[in-house]
Design an enzyme around this catalytic site. Structure first.
Site, PDB file in Angstrom:
ATOM      1  N   ASN A  72      -7.556 123.022 109.199  1.00  0.00           N
ATOM      2  CA  ASN A  72      -7.969 121.979 110.136  1.00  0.00           C
ATOM      3  C   ASN A  72      -9.397 122.172 110.624  1.00  0.00           C
ATOM      4  O   ASN A  72     -10.112 121.207 110.890  1.00  0.00           O
ATOM      5  CB  ASN A  72      -7.015 121.938 111.335  1.00  0.00           C
ATOM      6  CG  ASN A  72      -5.618 121.485 110.949  1.00  0.00           C
ATOM      7  OD1 ASN A  72      -5.383 121.031 109.840  1.00  0.00           O
ATOM      8  ND2 ASN A  72      -4.678 121.620 111.863  1.00  0.00           N
ATOM      9  N   GLU A 173      -5.696 118.113 104.618  1.00  0.00           N
ATOM     10  CA  GLU A 173      -4.634 117.437 105.385  1.00  0.00           C
ATOM     11  C   GLU A 173      -5.088 116.135 106.046  1.00  0.00           C
ATOM     12  O   GLU A 173      -4.748 115.864 107.199  1.00  0.00           O
ATOM     13  CB  GLU A 173      -4.064 118.391 106.432  1.00  0.00           C
ATOM     14  CG  GLU A 173      -3.267 119.531 105.831  1.00  0.00           C
ATOM     15  CD  GLU A 173      -2.528 120.364 106.868  1.00  0.00           C
ATOM     16  OE1 GLU A 173      -2.654 120.108 108.092  1.00  0.00           O
ATOM     17  OE2 GLU A 173      -1.804 121.296 106.454  1.00  0.00           O
ATOM     18  N   TYR A 244       5.481 125.116 105.628  1.00  0.00           N
ATOM     19  CA  TYR A 244       5.775 126.258 106.488  1.00  0.00           C
ATOM     20  C   TYR A 244       7.254 126.212 106.856  1.00  0.00           C
ATOM     21  O   TYR A 244       7.839 125.134 107.013  1.00  0.00           O
ATOM     22  CB  TYR A 244       4.921 126.224 107.761  1.00  0.00           C
ATOM     23  CG  TYR A 244       3.440 126.368 107.496  1.00  0.00           C
ATOM     24  CD1 TYR A 244       2.883 127.612 107.285  1.00  0.00           C
ATOM     25  CD2 TYR A 244       2.607 125.253 107.439  1.00  0.00           C
ATOM     26  CE1 TYR A 244       1.525 127.761 107.035  1.00  0.00           C
ATOM     27  CE2 TYR A 244       1.252 125.385 107.199  1.00  0.00           C
ATOM     28  CZ  TYR A 244       0.710 126.642 107.000  1.00  0.00           C
ATOM     29  OH  TYR A 244      -0.635 126.783 106.744  1.00  0.00           O
ATOM     30  N   GLU A 292      -1.360 126.173 101.152  1.00  0.00           N
ATOM     31  CA  GLU A 292      -0.910 126.673 102.453  1.00  0.00           C
ATOM     32  C   GLU A 292       0.605 126.817 102.387  1.00  0.00           C
ATOM     33  O   GLU A 292       1.317 125.846 102.150  1.00  0.00           O
ATOM     34  CB  GLU A 292      -1.283 125.735 103.608  1.00  0.00           C
ATOM     35  CG  GLU A 292      -2.750 125.743 103.986  1.00  0.00           C
ATOM     36  CD  GLU A 292      -3.033 124.975 105.276  1.00  0.00           C
ATOM     37  OE1 GLU A 292      -2.162 124.965 106.181  1.00  0.00           O
ATOM     38  OE2 GLU A 292      -4.122 124.380 105.372  1.00  0.00           O
TER      39      GLU A 292
END
Length: 502
Positions: A72, A173, A244, A292
């Protein structure tokens, strides 16, 4: 004791093991950079201010690639802030994590760190608040050899030769409303395609990653991939995936089965990408950069006034237990299983921030529990990934239905003849006997090494005071009559390397 089994045969391969599967991620977030990899006043700091204890652990972890500088963070980052004399660099707000960025570490410093760590850099471009011109500028600074203004500026800043970065992420993202510069799929796809075309005009052989969905739970998941890829398919090589995992409402059974979701995520992205390829009548097959992934106790994360607008505040410094390590090991099994399409992956992040390595400012660095399955898998997974179809009992989960107790993958290195089995036992209360048929390998194999991550207390963690509370331990395993047999403890991850008998 429940039983599980499977057959291994060197003729049934999925794909070569990609070293990029064992990537990591360094973001200017929390203490990942400052007091993580970089702390000039630390007793172990080298002449460039990098903690040598962290460098040593990074090498031991077996990291191949590091994605940088975000995350981010990158969607508001001005790369020019981090070059030139440090005393002239501005302090900026980081809107992503509501902290202050001193820019003491920038491109040149990080590239020096990467050289010392022996890792490839996957560079993420800011396509949130910036665009084509800025992407071309940072590409020129990083990769052009000489004579241009930015190449000569890099040389003035101490890097005579180009850095030669070959892999770039086209933003981060941007499907997420939280992202600085959030865009629709059409807006992002157009910008990514334009940026890719311009960058390839200078370097045709670049490997470029388009932003996929920030998670499979996004309401636009798959629709985002489809629209973005229709605009970028011929210009990019990868589509990204992020995931995640954490136990929700104490549901450990579903948490231990997180790889089921990762498998479904990968298969869904592959199906979507291939559908776009078919629609465009393209013979190209896109790859996935799972850049990620990790266990992240996201529901615990809350920004506080105490950490707002601070330099390197301690945020999302999760302490990982044995169960978390077993889940990380199972996610690595999933990534290897999909090596035909997932050829790059980055565990987020490397130090302090949801990381396998923890540090104290001015103090020690230590391995978290999740360090161990990553390090062992990176060291032992060589050659080709073998197809594995376990015959295993199952158990019910609230999130994924009935799930196999045992999951596994294996690799075979034709050069050495080594075969390595990576296996997880998801049962919380029962050991499982595993039998692996090795008849397909003809010659005799013997156990060269066998390791398990398990503890009678699945909540056990490593700390600065007790850094080796949880470590890999040898597990008895034997080969008799062309069959490998081993007892898998409950909530355990195990790796067994076999080598040709002398």
């Amino acid at each position: 004791m429940p039983n599980a089994s499977f057959h291994l045969d060197p003729a049934f391969t999925i794909a070569p093991v990609s070293r990029r599967t064992f990537g990591s991620f360094v973001e200017h977030m929390g203490r990942c950079v400052y007091t993580g990899i970089y702390e000039p006043t630390h007793a172990t700091a080298d002449a460039d201010g990098f903690r040598q204890d962290v460098l040593a652990l990074t090498r031991e972890l077996g990291v191949s690639t590091v994605r940088y500088p975000g995350g981010n963070f990158v969607s508001g980052y001005r790369w020019e802030d981090g070059i030139g004399p440090v005393t002239d660099r501005p302090v900026r707000r980081d809107l992503a994590w509501h902290s202050l960025e001193t820019n003491e570490v920038g491109i040149d410093e990080f590239m020096r760190w990467a050289g010392k760590a022996g890792v490839e850099v996957m560079y993420a471009l800011n396509l949130g608040t910036r665009g084509v011109a800025e992407a071309l500028d940072v590409q020129e600074y990083l990769n052009h050899p000489d004579r241009t203004r930015l190449a000569e500026l890099r040389r003035t800043n101490g890097a005579d030769k180009p850095y030669g970065i070959s892999m770039f992420c086209l933003g981060n993202e941007l499907d997420g409303p939280w992202q600085t510069g959030h865009k629709t799929a059409y807006e992002y796809g157009r910008l990514a395609a334009e940026t890719a075309r311009a960058m390839r005009a200078a370097e045709p052989d670049l490997e470029l990653v388009a932003c996929g969905s920030s998670s499979s739970s996004m309401p636009t998941f798959a629709a985002w991939e489809s629209e973005v890829l229709e605009l970028t398919y011929d210009q990019v090589d990868y589509i990204s995936a992020h995931a995640y995992y954490e136990p929700i409402d104490g549901d450990i059974g579903s948490f231990l089965a997180s790889a089921v979701d990762m498998d479904h995520f990968v298969n869904s992205v592959v199906a979507t990408a291939d559908s776009v390829g078919a629609k465009l009548k393209s013979k190209k097959r896109l790859k996935i950069s799972f850049d990620e992934w990790n266990v992240w106790y996201l529901t615990r994360f809350q920004a506080t006034r105490e950490t707002e607008w601070q330099v390197a505040p301690p945020v999302i410094e999760d302490s990982y237990n044995v169960t978390d390590a077993v889940v990380v090991g199972s996610l690595l099994i999933s990534l290897l299983r999909h090596s035909d399409r997932v050829t790059a992956a980055c565990q987020a992040q490397l130090v302090n921030v949801i990381a396998p390595i923890r540090t104290e400012p001015g103090g020690p660095a230590w391995r978290q529990t999740i360090f161990h399955p990553f390090a062992i898998t990176s060291r032992l997974a060589k050659g080709s990934v073998l197809r594995v179809e376990p015959d295993s009992p199952s158990y019910p989960t609230a999130r994924y239905g009935d799930v196999p107790v045992v999951d596994a993958v294996a690799t075979h290195d034709p050069e050495s003849g080594d075969v390595t089995v990576f296996v997880v036992n998801r049962s919380q209360d029962s050991a499982t006997t595993l039998a692996v048929s090795l008849a397909g390998f003809g010659g005799a194999l013997r156990v060269a090494e066998s390791w398990t991550v398990h503890d009678d207390d699945p909540d056990a963690t490593n700390t600065a005071a007790d850094p080796d509370r949880v470590t890999p331990r040898p597990v008895p395993a034997e080969v008799t009559g062309g069959e490998l047999r081993v007892s898998l403890a409950p909530v355990s991850w195990t790796a067994i390397r076999l080598t040709p008998a002398e």
